[in-house]
Design an enzyme around this catalytic site. Sequence first.
Site, PDB file in Angstrom:
ATOM      1  N   ALA A  67       0.760  -0.965   0.030  1.00 36.49           N
ATOM      2  CA  ALA A  67      -0.001   0.083   0.040  1.00 36.49           C
ATOM      3  C   ALA A  67       0.874   1.164  -0.009  1.00 36.49           C
ATOM      4  O   ALA A  67       2.227   1.156   0.279  1.00 36.49           O
ATOM      5  CB  ALA A  67      -0.839   0.034   1.144  1.00 36.49           C
ATOM      6  N   GLY A 113      -0.429  -5.286   0.819  1.00 38.20           N
ATOM      7  CA  GLY A 113      -1.642  -5.085  -0.007  1.00 38.20           C
ATOM      8  C   GLY A 113      -1.741  -5.840  -1.537  1.00 38.20           C
ATOM      9  O   GLY A 113      -2.766  -6.166  -1.972  1.00 38.20           O
ATOM     10  N   GLU A 136       3.525  -6.173   7.361  1.00 36.95           N
ATOM     11  CA  GLU A 136       2.870  -5.042   8.036  1.00 36.95           C
ATOM     12  C   GLU A 136       3.497  -5.087   9.311  1.00 36.95           C
ATOM     13  O   GLU A 136       3.242  -3.789   9.903  1.00 36.95           O
ATOM     14  CB  GLU A 136       1.540  -5.386   7.818  1.00 36.95           C
ATOM     15  CG  GLU A 136       0.704  -4.848   6.767  1.00 36.95           C
ATOM     16  CD  GLU A 136       0.803  -5.829   5.833  1.00 36.95           C
ATOM     17  OE1 GLU A 136       0.245  -5.993   4.624  1.00 36.95           O
ATOM     18  OE2 GLU A 136       1.261  -7.132   5.858  1.00 36.95           O
TER      19      GLU A 136
END
Length: 259
Positions: A67, A113, A136
């Site tokens: 992302a 993502g 993440e």
Amino acid sequence: MSIYQNLLLEQQGKTAIITINREEKLNALNGKTLAELSAVLDEVSQESSIRGVIITGKGEKAFVAGADIKEFVSLNASQASELSRVWHEKVMDKIQSFSKPVIAAINGFALGGGLEVAMSCHIRVAVSSSKLGLPEVSLGIIPGYGGTQRLTQLVGRGKALEMIMTGDMIEANDGLQWGLINHVVESHTDLLPKAISLLERTYSRSATGIAAAIEAVNVGIQNPEKGFEKEIELFGKCFESDDMKEGVAAFLEKRKPNF
């Protein structure tokens, strides 16, 4: 076909190829790109001449390298939860429940993502040099676009937690061994032809049957107690379709069906 700012859309025969076109940003997913991805899926779903979809990234470095983290900086907890919910529904769940086969053609880094987009697809094909991961936790967060759930469904709890807790990347061939990847090709020039050839095998089958199979599998994943009942229901509905009549007639007449 529509023109998009961050995506390329082309049709080759019965196949739509959606290319995330932010090569200079390693095809990172910002809000604009996710919105366009949602819109292009809606467009493709309505085009009767399209029987299958490939999602890939521009260039040879990245499928999607995550992302766009800059968009996360100012979010509070409720805003972050809403962001997650919106893109779950508008992109990831939409891909997973898409009634036409969707293949992720992974041409490089598929991280965060990006891997979540790939896992939403029905089939994943990757170049051998690709790297896959959910990093993440290194940012103090967790995967928020379905990664904790879909990775576990594909590779099992132990491998999923290993990938998520370490944040480490794995090789495409490891992904193949674990069940995360369906097929690995050696070069970028082989990637789209392999994905297209897989889709073309589905084009000689019943589109009605394929859509019903996707729905039945998804229900079984999301609500195991209802999976068998959904299969029974959809099995019966198939008997009312023109495809079923053509398929049975072709079998009895010893010819190929014309779906």
